[in-house]
Motif scaffolding. Structure first.
Motif, mmCIF file in Angstrom:
data_model
loop_
_atom_site.group_PDB
_atom_site.id
_atom_site.type_symbol
_atom_site.label_atom_id
_atom_site.label_comp_id
_atom_site.label_asym_id
_atom_site.label_seq_id
_atom_site.Cartn_x
_atom_site.Cartn_y
_atom_site.Cartn_z
ATOM 1 N N UNK A 88 0.824 -1.215 0.000
ATOM 2 C CA UNK A 88 0.000 0.000 0.000
ATOM 3 C C UNK A 88 0.853 1.258 0.000
ATOM 4 N N UNK A 89 1.850 1.291 0.869
ATOM 5 C CA UNK A 89 2.694 2.484 0.973
ATOM 6 C C UNK A 89 3.518 2.701 -0.283
ATOM 7 N N UNK A 90 3.957 1.616 -0.915
ATOM 8 C CA UNK A 90 4.736 1.753 -2.146
ATOM 9 C C UNK A 90 3.891 2.385 -3.247
ATOM 10 N N UNK A 91 2.663 1.930 -3.397
ATOM 11 C CA UNK A 91 1.790 2.506 -4.412
ATOM 12 C C UNK A 91 1.256 3.860 -3.985
ATOM 13 N N UNK A 92 1.225 4.120 -2.680
ATOM 14 C CA UNK A 92 0.739 5.407 -2.197
ATOM 15 C C UNK A 92 1.558 6.571 -2.692
ATOM 16 N N UNK A 93 2.819 6.325 -3.033
ATOM 17 C CA UNK A 93 3.679 7.381 -3.548
ATOM 18 C C UNK A 93 3.503 7.568 -5.053
ATOM 19 N N UNK A 145 -8.175 -4.482 -4.490
ATOM 20 C CA UNK A 145 -9.388 -3.671 -4.395
ATOM 21 C C UNK A 145 -9.197 -2.489 -3.457
ATOM 22 N N UNK A 146 -8.617 -2.733 -2.294
ATOM 23 C CA UNK A 146 -8.441 -1.659 -1.315
ATOM 24 C C UNK A 146 -7.449 -0.608 -1.795
ATOM 25 N N UNK A 147 -6.316 -1.056 -2.317
ATOM 26 C CA UNK A 147 -5.277 -0.107 -2.735
ATOM 27 C C UNK A 147 -5.720 0.677 -3.955
ATOM 28 N N UNK A 148 -6.367 0.014 -4.905
ATOM 29 C CA UNK A 148 -6.834 0.707 -6.105
ATOM 30 C C UNK A 148 -7.914 1.722 -5.768
ATOM 31 N N UNK A 204 -9.698 -3.824 7.863
ATOM 32 C CA UNK A 204 -10.313 -4.736 6.886
ATOM 33 C C UNK A 204 -9.418 -5.949 6.662
ATOM 34 N N UNK A 205 -8.115 -5.719 6.530
ATOM 35 C CA UNK A 205 -7.173 -6.838 6.362
ATOM 36 C C UNK A 205 -7.210 -7.739 7.597
ATOM 37 N N UNK A 206 -7.159 -7.136 8.789
ATOM 38 C CA UNK A 206 -7.166 -7.915 10.030
ATOM 39 C C UNK A 206 -8.446 -8.734 10.161
ATOM 40 N N UNK A 207 -9.576 -8.154 9.792
ATOM 41 C CA UNK A 207 -10.846 -8.868 9.897
ATOM 42 C C UNK A 207 -10.875 -10.068 8.953
#
Length: 217
Positions: A88-93, A145-148, A204-207
């Motif tokens: 997530x952090x890698x794509x966040x940039x 789905x979450x990251x996109x 969401x990931x933890x759940x």
């Protein structure tokens, strides 16, 4: 006249990543990239057969960067959660590239590193081998789905974000209680989609991982 300099594959990918930071995969083209490089499209087709192959390679570099220096720690759930946050952090940039990854996927070295760690973590969970491929597939779909989706929210300008927040407040706080009784009841506690994205991502990931664990024999 086009410059006949021979661009390396890495230089092409660097430039493509820069172009994608300010545009999207739909408007991106090999011809546009060639124009930025000051060359013609045919010189780029010696490195990549088509636009899709080029986009996959750009997305894979993000995954490769995400896995650089990665060392698995903790139990299987901690490993999967850490991997999710790292990606997530890698794509966040580079927000536009998250949509590229979600749409085109990747089969390069970065993708294989992510796949290997996720599969290793699932094997460490004690799941039977025959169940791991299906669990892996669902987790990857959740990641993408979450990251996109987050990339789509984050790519709007500050002005557009504020306009959206104002519309959200008007729509929610001004909801007719007779027509929207539940919305009116929870209006002051409902958060917009752009709020607390990291926390929501982690929860969401933890759940999902807890749900998997609950089904263990």
């Amino acid at each position: 006249m086009a410059d006949r300099r021979r661009w390396s594959t890495e230089e092409i990918l660097d430039t493509a990543a820069e172009v994608l930071r300010t545009s999207d995969a739909e408007s991106f083209s090999v011809r546009k990239l060639a124009a930025v490089l000051g060359t013609d499209s045919s010189s780029l087709y010696r490195h990549f057969r088509n636009k899709t192959e080029l986009l996959r390679a750009v997305a894979d570099r993000i995954l490769l960067a995400a896995m650089e220096g990665y060392e698995p720690e903790g139990d299987w759930k901690q490993r999967v959660a850490a991997l999710a946050l790292r990606v997530r952090e890698a794509f966040g940039e580079q927000l536009q590239l998250a949509a590229v990854w979600g749409r085109y996927g990747s089969g390069g070295a970065g993708s294989r590193l992510v796949m290997e760690e996720l599969l290793q973590a699932l094997r460490a969970s004690g799941l039977p081998d025959e169940e791991i491929p299906a669990r892996y597939h669902r987790i990857v779909i959740l990641f993408v789905a979450l990251i996109t989706a987050e990339a789509g929210i984050s790519s709007i300008s500050p002005k557009e974000y504020e306009q959206g927040m104002e519309q959200f407040r008007v729509a929610v706080l001004g909801a007719d209680p007779e027509r929207f009784p539940a919305l009116s009841h929870f209006a002051r506690d409902i958060r917009p989609l752009g709020a607390d994205r990291r926390t929501a991502f982690e929860e969401i990931i933890a759940a999902h991982l807890a749900q998997i664990e609950a089904q263990f024999p």
